[in-house]
Design a protein around this motif. Sequence first.
Motif, PDB file in Angstrom:
ATOM      1  N   ALA A 160       1.335  -1.694  -0.012  1.00  0.00           N
ATOM      2  CA  ALA A 160       0.174   0.131   0.182  1.00  0.00           C
ATOM      3  C   ALA A 160       0.635   0.914   0.391  1.00  0.00           C
ATOM      4  O   ALA A 160       1.770   1.475   0.336  1.00  0.00           O
ATOM      5  CB  ALA A 160      -0.977  -0.421   1.083  1.00  0.00           C
ATOM      6  N   LEU A 161       0.941   2.517  -0.979  1.00  0.00           N
ATOM      7  CA  LEU A 161       1.465   3.536  -0.568  1.00  0.00           C
ATOM      8  C   LEU A 161       0.436   4.543  -0.435  1.00  0.00           C
ATOM      9  O   LEU A 161      -0.544   4.913  -0.274  1.00  0.00           O
ATOM     10  CB  LEU A 161       1.746   3.551  -2.902  1.00  0.00           C
ATOM     11  N   LEU A 162       1.808   5.573   0.832  1.00  0.00           N
ATOM     12  CA  LEU A 162       1.365   6.756   1.982  1.00  0.00           C
ATOM     13  C   LEU A 162       2.407   7.540   0.473  1.00  0.00           C
ATOM     14  O   LEU A 162       3.806   7.248   1.054  1.00  0.00           O
ATOM     15  CB  LEU A 162       1.627   6.082   2.521  1.00  0.00           C
ATOM     16  N   ALA A 163       1.417   8.553   0.253  1.00  0.00           N
ATOM     17  CA  ALA A 163       2.454   9.643  -0.379  1.00  0.00           C
ATOM     18  C   ALA A 163       2.310  10.749   0.698  1.00  0.00           C
ATOM     19  O   ALA A 163       1.249  11.577   1.381  1.00  0.00           O
ATOM     20  CB  ALA A 163       1.405   9.847  -1.815  1.00  0.00           C
TER      21      ALA A 163
ATOM     22  N   ALA B  34       2.787   2.602  -8.826  1.00  0.00           N
ATOM     23  CA  ALA B  34       1.361   1.771  -7.596  1.00  0.00           C
ATOM     24  C   ALA B  34       0.149   2.036  -7.779  1.00  0.00           C
ATOM     25  O   ALA B  34      -0.443   1.308  -7.869  1.00  0.00           O
ATOM     26  CB  ALA B  34       1.911   2.851  -6.167  1.00  0.00           C
ATOM     27  N   LYS B  35      -0.299   3.698  -8.728  1.00  0.00           N
ATOM     28  CA  LYS B  35      -1.566   3.597  -8.972  1.00  0.00           C
ATOM     29  C   LYS B  35      -1.850   2.366 -10.663  1.00  0.00           C
ATOM     30  O   LYS B  35      -2.415   1.981 -10.736  1.00  0.00           O
ATOM     31  CB  LYS B  35      -1.894   5.039  -9.770  1.00  0.00           C
ATOM     32  N   ARG B  36      -0.523   2.781 -11.552  1.00  0.00           N
ATOM     33  CA  ARG B  36      -0.368   1.980 -12.689  1.00  0.00           C
ATOM     34  C   ARG B  36      -0.998   0.042 -11.954  1.00  0.00           C
ATOM     35  O   ARG B  36      -1.238  -0.560 -12.909  1.00  0.00           O
ATOM     36  CB  ARG B  36       0.097   2.218 -13.645  1.00  0.00           C
ATOM     37  N   ALA B  37      -0.277  -0.039 -10.749  1.00  0.00           N
ATOM     38  CA  ALA B  37      -0.470  -1.512 -10.448  1.00  0.00           C
ATOM     39  C   ALA B  37      -1.055  -1.809 -10.054  1.00  0.00           C
ATOM     40  O   ALA B  37      -1.600  -2.683  -9.133  1.00  0.00           O
ATOM     41  CB  ALA B  37       0.737  -1.662  -9.844  1.00  0.00           C
ATOM     42  N   ALA B  38      -2.711  -0.299  -9.524  1.00  0.00           N
ATOM     43  CA  ALA B  38      -3.637  -0.936  -8.662  1.00  0.00           C
ATOM     44  C   ALA B  38      -3.653  -1.748  -7.397  1.00  0.00           C
ATOM     45  O   ALA B  38      -4.431  -1.945  -7.314  1.00  0.00           O
ATOM     46  CB  ALA B  38      -4.423  -1.754  -9.508  1.00  0.00           C
ATOM     47  N   MET B  39      -2.882  -0.681  -7.187  1.00  0.00           N
ATOM     48  CA  MET B  39      -1.841  -0.830  -5.442  1.00  0.00           C
ATOM     49  C   MET B  39      -3.281   0.235  -4.548  1.00  0.00           C
ATOM     50  O   MET B  39      -3.573   1.602  -5.167  1.00  0.00           O
ATOM     51  CB  MET B  39      -0.166  -0.385  -5.000  1.00  0.00           C
TER      52      MET B  39
ATOM     53  N   THR C 296      -6.711  -1.204   1.737  1.00  0.00           N
ATOM     54  CA  THR C 296      -6.242  -2.433   0.948  1.00  0.00           C
ATOM     55  C   THR C 296      -6.920  -3.794   1.531  1.00  0.00           C
ATOM     56  O   THR C 296      -8.049  -4.152   0.466  1.00  0.00           O
ATOM     57  CB  THR C 296      -4.947  -2.714   2.652  1.00  0.00           C
ATOM     58  N   LEU C 297      -7.756  -3.287   2.839  1.00  0.00           N
ATOM     59  CA  LEU C 297      -9.313  -4.376   2.728  1.00  0.00           C
ATOM     60  C   LEU C 297      -9.921  -3.706   1.169  1.00  0.00           C
ATOM     61  O   LEU C 297     -10.835  -4.915   0.651  1.00  0.00           O
ATOM     62  CB  LEU C 297      -9.937  -3.894   3.907  1.00  0.00           C
ATOM     63  N   THR C 298     -10.806  -3.299   0.714  1.00  0.00           N
ATOM     64  CA  THR C 298     -11.132  -2.280  -0.707  1.00  0.00           C
ATOM     65  C   THR C 298     -10.275  -3.406  -1.696  1.00  0.00           C
ATOM     66  O   THR C 298     -11.130  -4.457  -2.265  1.00  0.00           O
ATOM     67  CB  THR C 298     -11.571  -1.687  -0.902  1.00  0.00           C
ATOM     68  N   HIS C 299      -9.073  -3.177  -1.755  1.00  0.00           N
ATOM     69  CA  HIS C 299      -8.800  -3.704  -3.185  1.00  0.00           C
ATOM     70  C   HIS C 299      -8.644  -5.596  -2.493  1.00  0.00           C
ATOM     71  O   HIS C 299      -9.053  -6.081  -3.848  1.00  0.00           O
ATOM     72  CB  HIS C 299      -7.313  -3.548  -2.954  1.00  0.00           C
ATOM     73  N   ARG C 300      -9.015  -6.355  -1.191  1.00  0.00           N
ATOM     74  CA  ARG C 300      -8.940  -7.680  -1.634  1.00  0.00           C
ATOM     75  C   ARG C 300     -10.131  -7.933  -1.737  1.00  0.00           C
ATOM     76  O   ARG C 300      -9.933  -9.055  -1.607  1.00  0.00           O
ATOM     77  CB  ARG C 300      -7.791  -8.052  -0.049  1.00  0.00           C
TER      78      ARG C 300
ATOM     79  N   ALA D 293     -10.546  -1.076  -7.641  1.00  0.00           N
ATOM     80  CA  ALA D 293     -11.265  -1.425  -6.434  1.00  0.00           C
ATOM     81  C   ALA D 293     -11.045   0.360  -6.398  1.00  0.00           C
ATOM     82  O   ALA D 293     -11.420   0.632  -4.779  1.00  0.00           O
ATOM     83  CB  ALA D 293      -9.679  -1.445  -5.741  1.00  0.00           C
ATOM     84  N   ARG D 294     -11.298   0.870  -7.133  1.00  0.00           N
ATOM     85  CA  ARG D 294     -11.255   2.663  -7.257  1.00  0.00           C
ATOM     86  C   ARG D 294     -11.774   2.756  -7.977  1.00  0.00           C
ATOM     87  O   ARG D 294     -12.279   2.510  -9.165  1.00  0.00           O
ATOM     88  CB  ARG D 294     -10.069   3.415  -6.139  1.00  0.00           C
ATOM     89  N   PRO D 295     -13.068   3.978  -8.005  1.00  0.00           N
ATOM     90  CA  PRO D 295     -13.753   5.230  -9.532  1.00  0.00           C
ATOM     91  C   PRO D 295     -12.350   5.076 -10.939  1.00  0.00           C
ATOM     92  O   PRO D 295     -11.204   4.876 -10.619  1.00  0.00           O
ATOM     93  CB  PRO D 295     -13.807   6.314  -8.869  1.00  0.00           C
TER      94      PRO D 295
END
Length: 313
Positions: free
Chosen positions: A157-160, A179-184, A230-234, A257-259
């Motif tokens: 999970a990435l924190l910017a 991270a965004k293109r890897a759908a993290m 992370t929970l949403t993605h999984r 997992a996101r719009p």
Amino acid sequence: MDPPPPVALDRAERNVVVLLVDNGLVSAGWHDYLADLVRAVSAGSGNWLLPFALTPHFARIPAVAHVDVVDLHTTPDGLREQIFLNHLTHRVCRQIGGSAPVRVFISYASRDGGDIAREVSRHLRTETDVDDFLDAHHLAGGDPFAEILDAAVAGCALLAVNTDSYSSRVWCQREFLGAKRAAMPMVVLDAITNRSARAFPYLGNVPTVRWHGDSRTVLDQLLGALLMETLTHRYFPLRVAEMCAKHGVVPPPHLLARPPELLTLLDLPRIAGGGALVDLLYPDPPLGTEETQLLRKIEGSLRALTPTMLFSM
């Protein structure tokens, strides 16, 4: 109060049994019930017992003597609920995504974000059971840093840490886009103090937490946002598969997992192998009309749907 009926652990593939240990639970009348509960949880590979201590006397319960108990009774009232939710969310993430702890990649500009990045890292290491990746801790002289960073971004999970200079740093842009293109899972920590000459346009479409003076509070809220992402993605792909099977619907070929956003359209042909764009499913709520029309203007063959939209068609 007498103990309730036994927990029906056979009703789900995986269970997290939350045990709130207060003074009433410490009484001898609950010991046999708790011993049976611990044995039942231990008998299933998909089960996990998560006890929280609301009293200093929790050690009097023999059944949890060998289990790590999360201490909440010494936690300040203002932090207790968030810390409870963070532990619970993290355990659910691990139940459905493998046993390893969630790992957070901290992306920051060394010019003005180092202090905050180190504070976040220190909090994760000393106050939580979440892992972290910070270049200062994981890179040594002579390491191929580009390869290490790219690999780490794709598995975390990435924190910017969005400070005044973050958007202008090429490596920060590379980490965030990777991270965004890897759908993290991703969260932005808004720590701008003065001005940013040019906001990096791809920082949007993810949750944002505001940095402020009460650092312990915001650090726990920040972790909560990262764990929920992370929970949403999984969980979202699992939930979609279950709902589609129940309704006899073929799952759309592309799940997010996101719009969706404009960057999504760039990567969909790559994912689809160059074929025509088709249905894409993302979590509710649906995008507004303006965003939807913009996406359709760029790619008219794309149907961006949420579960509510899909199952009402």
